[in-house]
Design an enzyme around this catalytic site. Structure first.
Site, PDB file in Angstrom:
ATOM      1  N   GLY A  22       0.780  -1.237   0.000  1.00 20.97           N
ATOM      2  CA  GLY A  22       0.000   0.000   0.000  1.00 20.97           C
ATOM      3  C   GLY A  22       0.807   1.279   0.000  1.00 20.97           C
ATOM      4  N   SER A  23       1.998   1.284  -0.624  1.00 21.88           N
ATOM      5  CA  SER A  23       2.793   2.516  -0.632  1.00 21.88           C
ATOM      6  C   SER A  23       2.104   3.615  -1.445  1.00 21.88           C
ATOM      7  CB  SER A  23       4.201   2.255  -1.171  1.00 21.88           C
ATOM      8  OG  SER A  23       4.184   1.898  -2.537  1.00 21.88           O
ATOM      9  N   ASN A  24       1.450   3.232  -2.537  1.00 22.30           N
ATOM     10  CA  ASN A  24       0.716   4.234  -3.310  1.00 22.30           C
ATOM     11  C   ASN A  24      -0.510   4.740  -2.543  1.00 22.30           C
ATOM     12  OD1 ASN A  24       1.945   4.849  -5.929  1.00 22.30           O
ATOM     13  ND2 ASN A  24       1.708   2.676  -6.355  1.00 22.30           N
ATOM     14  N   ARG A  68     -14.068 -13.127  -1.254  1.00 22.28           N
ATOM     15  CA  ARG A  68     -14.572 -13.314  -2.621  1.00 22.28           C
ATOM     16  C   ARG A  68     -16.096 -13.284  -2.689  1.00 22.28           C
ATOM     17  NH1 ARG A  68     -11.572 -14.383  -6.911  1.00 22.28           N
ATOM     18  NH2 ARG A  68      -9.354 -14.799  -6.584  1.00 22.28           N
ATOM     19  N   LEU A  95      -5.320  -6.775  -6.991  1.00 25.13           N
ATOM     20  CA  LEU A  95      -5.050  -7.868  -7.915  1.00 25.13           C
ATOM     21  C   LEU A  95      -6.276  -8.613  -8.431  1.00 25.13           C
ATOM     22  CD1 LEU A  95      -1.859  -9.371  -6.221  1.00 25.13           C
ATOM     23  CD2 LEU A  95      -2.033  -7.580  -7.961  1.00 25.13           C
ATOM     24  N   ASN A 112      -7.105   2.543 -12.656  1.00 22.54           N
ATOM     25  CA  ASN A 112      -6.059   1.608 -12.227  1.00 22.54           C
ATOM     26  C   ASN A 112      -4.704   2.139 -12.671  1.00 22.54           C
ATOM     27  OD1 ASN A 112      -4.997  -0.946 -11.236  1.00 22.54           O
ATOM     28  ND2 ASN A 112      -4.701  -1.512 -13.379  1.00 22.54           N
ATOM     29  N   HIS A 114      -0.978   0.756 -13.848  1.00 21.13           N
ATOM     30  CA  HIS A 114      -0.241  -0.438 -14.290  1.00 21.13           C
ATOM     31  C   HIS A 114       1.227  -0.062 -14.499  1.00 21.13           C
ATOM     32  CE1 HIS A 114       0.183  -4.442 -15.919  1.00 21.13           C
ATOM     33  NE2 HIS A 114       0.919  -3.932 -16.900  1.00 21.13           N
ATOM     34  N   ASP A 155      -6.509  -4.558 -17.683  1.00 20.27           N
ATOM     35  CA  ASP A 155      -5.593  -3.577 -18.291  1.00 20.27           C
ATOM     36  C   ASP A 155      -5.972  -3.148 -19.702  1.00 20.27           C
ATOM     37  OD1 ASP A 155      -4.015  -3.792 -15.956  1.00 20.27           O
ATOM     38  OD2 ASP A 155      -2.958  -5.517 -16.785  1.00 20.27           O
ATOM     39  N   GLU A 184       5.478   6.343  -9.898  1.00 20.61           N
ATOM     40  CA  GLU A 184       4.096   6.185  -9.427  1.00 20.61           C
ATOM     41  C   GLU A 184       3.753   7.206  -8.347  1.00 20.61           C
ATOM     42  OE1 GLU A 184       3.940   1.322 -10.105  1.00 20.61           O
ATOM     43  OE2 GLU A 184       4.007   2.141  -8.078  1.00 20.61           O
TER      44      GLU A 184
END
Length: 199
Positions: A22-24, A68, A95, A112, A114, A155, A184
């Site tokens: 979770g750095s972003n 899920r 993911l 998102n 990528h 993507d 990023e």
């Protein structure tokens, strides 16, 4: 700790989905923490052990784990998102494939990041170090990051922005990963800010 929803209509709300460190997510939360226009209100994770949940809690952002069934079967996550009514849903190292009912409910509101220049090196299973390894194995001259809207294929949504870097002669997966993370952290918040404050 669960915070009250901010019902101020002038504040744009962000929900972040993340699966790991979770750095972003941390960078985005901190960047907007003093903003009068934009706030991260929730972090959702499919991984109960993900450090991002602890980070969110420490930064006083609602941190929620789901499985899920809640995501794909019972509509629990969809219903939570309806209650929150975010202006933007940000996938930051998340993911799982977003289910179609969430995509349909929030058209052009899910983005998102990528770690490659799409359409190259995208698709199922292409994330993190796997992407950088493929870039190096194919002896690419440049790589970078892509921000795109999320659709029902990995993507393949419309690209919002891309940032490029040239590869060094002695580049390794570790060095490339570090350089991409720097890219990023610099540009993710700018893209989000542009989408939410362009009006």
């Amino acid at each position: 700790m669960v915070l009250e929803l901010n019902n101020n209509p002038h504040i744009k709300k962000i929900v972040i989905f993340a699966s790991g460190q979770g750095s972003n997510a941390k960078r985005i939360i901190e960047y907007f923490s003093n903003s009068q226009q934009v706030k991260v209100t929730h972090v959702f994770s499919n991984n109960i052990k993900a450090p991002v949940l602890k980070t969110a809690h420490e930064l006083e952002v609602n941190a929620l784990h789901f499985d899920r069934d809640a995501f794909y079967q019972t509509n629990e996550v969809l219903n939570l998102l309806k209650d929150i009514d975010p202006d933007l849903i940000v996938l930051a190292g998340f993911l799982w494939m977003m289910p179609s009912n969430i995509i349909e409910k929030f058209p052009d509101k899910i983005i998102n990041l990528h770690p490659a220049l799409l359409p190259k090196y995208g698709g199922k299973g292409m994330y993190g170090a796997k992407v950088h390894q493929a870039v190096l194995e194919n002896k690419e001259k440049e790589t970078g990051i892509s921000f795109h809207y999320v659709n029902e294929k990995y993507d393949e949504g419309e690209i919002i922005a891309q940032e490029k870097i040239a590869l060094n002669a002695n580049e390794t997966i570790a060095s490339l990963q570090k350089r991409i993370h720097t890219l990023e952290h610099e540009h993710f918040v700018k893209v989000i800010e542009g989408l939410l404050t362009h009006e």
